[in-house]
Write an enzyme that holds these catalytic residues in place. Structure first.
Site, PDB file in Angstrom:
ATOM      1  N   GLU B  62       9.865 -24.415 -30.353  1.00 40.44           N
ATOM      2  CA  GLU B  62      10.800 -25.227 -31.147  1.00 40.44           C
ATOM      3  C   GLU B  62      11.558 -24.397 -32.175  1.00 40.44           C
ATOM      4  O   GLU B  62      12.765 -24.546 -32.345  1.00 40.44           O
ATOM      5  CB  GLU B  62      10.060 -26.380 -31.844  1.00 40.44           C
ATOM      6  CG  GLU B  62       9.710 -27.544 -30.927  1.00 40.44           C
ATOM      7  CD  GLU B  62       8.423 -27.340 -30.146  1.00 40.44           C
ATOM      8  OE1 GLU B  62       7.732 -26.320 -30.380  1.00 40.44           O
ATOM      9  OE2 GLU B  62       8.092 -28.197 -29.306  1.00 40.44           O
ATOM     10  N   HIS B 131       1.237 -37.340 -33.846  1.00 33.24           N
ATOM     11  CA  HIS B 131       2.357 -37.746 -32.994  1.00 33.24           C
ATOM     12  C   HIS B 131       3.029 -39.017 -33.482  1.00 33.24           C
ATOM     13  O   HIS B 131       3.676 -39.709 -32.703  1.00 33.24           O
ATOM     14  CB  HIS B 131       1.891 -37.957 -31.546  1.00 33.24           C
ATOM     15  CG  HIS B 131       1.637 -36.695 -30.792  1.00 33.24           C
ATOM     16  ND1 HIS B 131       0.560 -35.887 -31.033  1.00 33.24           N
ATOM     17  CD2 HIS B 131       2.343 -36.082 -29.810  1.00 33.24           C
ATOM     18  CE1 HIS B 131       0.594 -34.844 -30.214  1.00 33.24           C
ATOM     19  NE2 HIS B 131       1.665 -34.928 -29.469  1.00 33.24           N
TER      20      HIS B 131
END
Lengths: 356, 328
Positions: B62, B131
């Protein structure tokens, strides 16, 4: 221009040598008098500018963090002669040298150190954030290693647009330990991006030596881990830096992807102005000073009769005057108006800032 | 205008596809966006139309691919960087916060970064603590960025198109649990301006402000309240930064009460800024302290009972509204 000879050692890693093909030619015969003069002038400009910046920092005319490039000038000089003007350059916070070499004027650079409105980033960037879109100088970045993916992104755009430009992406040995380097090396190789990654290994990440930062002290192996052609380069020699970058640029332009150059160099000064550099010996500093790139280049030019002593003195005088003049320019320039704090944050001209 | 009902993911895809057809410099990059057709099928079919040159699968890096996107934007392209979830974008915050947001200022206006960082955020079932987080307020804190959070297919398409055309970096928030939601979307091209909130239901008793999937809770609560004769006005912020203070103030001038509903931790959240702005600009119009319904000030956990305890719900909103009206 010289071709890079890629050989493999017994482990399959690229052996690090950029060599001219065919009959060996003496360096001073391969480069013109003009090239030597340009190198000398670029390096001397950087040296005198940085010495002056150091003095002015002591007088508190220049504030903030200030990282000097003294000792590493051959890297900037050899880079500029080997690249085309349209090839983007991006580097870290030790950026004065590369910016001057790329042609940002001493006036604009010194004014920026003073935080003046006439600076190359209007007093908004400071020492660590020099930029010139016109000169394709993309900064000047303060987060160690963050410019590595940015450099690959510049290269991604060049390739996407179908341009033949090559990006020179500089970072230090400290940045070589950032995860961003590994992520970027992997993607740049996978996508064959036209970028030369240049690690200016000056042996110290602030005060932590290369040897204390990793088990792997041969930095070019970091490139080899991604099958990236990786070489080491004597960063105290303009000729060798030029050759390595010219070869690497040719490799990139031919669509073969990135090249990693570990450029061995040395900063004579501390990491920043506040660093007394007690982690290294006087002898070590003196050893590198004995290989000073400005002295070496001058001596080659004189030996080859590319220049007379009188001409050298004229250059020295001109650079000294230029540096004096840029200080005067910076002193006399205005600070940015306080209202400038609200400009250049957004392209949207009527952005509704929260003002209370 | 001709409309049809399409899923949220298709609305997002149409925005990207239309902008990529319109402008060569726009491309999509992220994990699983190309050959896999998108982790949530948002980019389904895009590889086929635009080829691997413009729809690009990345490794799980990322920080690296966000930085490559920013570099590409600095050099004339208009990247769309997809994060599989904003939770993973935390690894890329250096490039969003230190590079994208600051480049224009550091370069004194020379180099802008026209980039969109997009992906789902907040909770999506029992996904555990790592998450399920919301990041609108994190990004909204940073000058240089614009922040959009969408609640329905129509807004998603119109705002994503505006985000792609914007010359500043934009953080764009979706939701995993809304990608299948159906909504009316015109056949014709349209854009929704960044920086404008939307009054989605008119009322006079109280203003309920929300964004993203909490808008569903806001409307469900408004429906329930209407049964008791309490007519709530509901505002979808749509854009978090810049905040449309004017629309909020105008509503409170009418309703004199406000409840802010947000799936975010309470400390330093979007509602705290709204509350500040309202006490400043509408102090004399407020008949009660502004109320808020947020998540608990804790990490979310896995068990269904704990997820329920963590999240806002219709009952909590109704209670907040009634409390602000001093009724029980």
């Amino acid at each position: 221009m010289a071709k890079t000879k890629v050989e493999k050692d017994q482990n399959g890693a690229d052996v690090a040598l950029a060599q001219p093909k065919g009959k060996p030619v003496k360096e001073a015969e391969r480069f013109s008098a003009e090239t030597y003069l340009n190198w000398y002038e670029i390096m001397l400009r950087i040296r005198r500018f940085e010495e002056k910046a150091g003095q002015l920092y002591g007088q508190q005319k220049i504030r903030g963090f200030c990282h000097l490039y003294i000792g590493q000038e051959a890297v900037a000089a050899g880079t500029i002669s080997a690249l085309q003007a349209d090839d983007p350059i991006i580097t870290a916070y030790r950026d004065h040298g590369m910016a001057l070499a790329r042609g940002i004027s001493s006036n604009e650079c010194m004014a920026e150190l003073y935080g003046k409105a006439t600076g190359c980033t209007k007093g908004k960037g400071g020492s660590m954030h020099f930029f010139s879109k016109e000169k394709k100088f993309f900064g000047g970045h303060g987060i160690v290693g963050a410019q590595i993916p940015l450099g690959a992104g510049l290269a991604f755009a060049e390739k996407y647009k179908g341009n033949a430009n090559v990006v020179a992406c500089f970072f230090g040995d400290g940045a070589a330990r950032q995860g961003a380097l590994h992520e970027t090396f992997n993607m740049a190789m996978t996508w064959k991006l036209p970028v030369i990654f240049l690690c200016e290994n000056n042996l110290y990440a602030m005060g932590t030596s290369v040897a204390r930062s990793s088990n792997v002290i041969d930095l070019k192996k970091l490139g080899s881990a991604y099958d990236m052609p990786s070489y080491d380069v004597d960063g105290m020699s303009c000729e060798k830096v030029h050759d390595a970058i010219a070869s690497a640029a040719e490799h990139c332009r031919s669509g073969k992807g990135p090249v990693f150059l570990e450029v061995e160099t040395y900063r004579y000064k501390g990491h920043s102005m506040s660093d007394p550099a007690k982690y290294r010996t006087k002898e070590e500093v003196e050893e590198y000073k004995s290989k000073d790139p400005i002295e070496t280049t001058l001596s080659t030019m004189l030996k080859k009769k590319f220049v007379t002593m009188a001409e050298v003195e004229a250059i020295n005088q001109r650079i000294m005057e230029e540096v004096d003049e840029c200080v005067k320019f910076a002193e006399e320039s205005p600070y940015p108006d306080p209202s400038e704090i609200y400009t250049d944050n957004y392209m949207q001209q009527d952005y509704p800032f929260i003002t209370d | 205008m001709e409309t049809r009902k399409i899923p949220f993911r298709q609305a997002l895809r149409e925005a990207m596809v239309e902008e990529m057809r319109r402008e060569e410099s726009v491309f999509l990059m992220g994990e699983e966006v190309a050959e896999y057709n998108g982790a949530y099928k948002v980019s389904q079919g895009m590889l086929e139309e635009f080829s691997e040159r413009r729809v690009i699968d990345t490794p799980i890096s990322e920080l690296g691919f966000a930085g490559i996107g920013v570099g590409a934007a600095m050099n004339g392209l208009r990247p769309i960087i997809e994060f599989m979830t904003w939770n993973f974008a935390v690894l890329a915050f250096d490039q969003i916060v230190n590079s994208a947001a600051k480049m224009l200022s550091m370069s004194a206006g020379q180099i802008n970064v026209p980039i969109v960082f997009r992906g789902p955020s907040a909770s999506a079932g029992q996904l555990g603590a790592q998450h399920s987080q919301s990041f609108e307020n994190w990004m909204a804190n940073v000058p240089g960025l614009k922040v959009i959070s969408v609640s329905n297919p129509y807004d998603a398409k119109g705002l994503l198109k505006s985000a792609i055309r914007d010359d500043d970096p934009v953080c764009f928030f979706e939701s995993e649990v809304m990608y299948g939601d159906m909504g009316e979307v015109p056949e014709e091209e349209y854009l929704i301006p960044i920086g404008k909130a939307n009054v989605t239901r008119e009322g006079d008793a109280v203003t309920i402000v929300s964004y993203n999937k909490m808008m569903k809770i806001a409307h469900a609560a408004a429906d329930e309240l209407a049964k008791d004769g309490i007519h709530a006005e509901v505002i979808d912020l749509r854009t978090i930064r810049p905040l449309d203070v004017e629309t909020l103030v105008n509503s409170v001038k009418k309703t004199n009460r406000m409840v802010i509903l947000e799936e975010a931790w309470p400390y330093g959240s979007v509602n705290t800024e709204i509350t500040f702005q309202l006490q400043k600009h509408a102090f004399d119009y407020l008949d009660a302290p502004i109320k808020r319904v947020t998540t608990t000030d804790t990490s979310i956990a896995y068990a269904p009972t704990l997820v329920q305890a963590f999240l806002p719900n219709v009952d909590k909103v109704i209670q907040a509204v009634k409390s602000s009206m001093y009724v029980s």
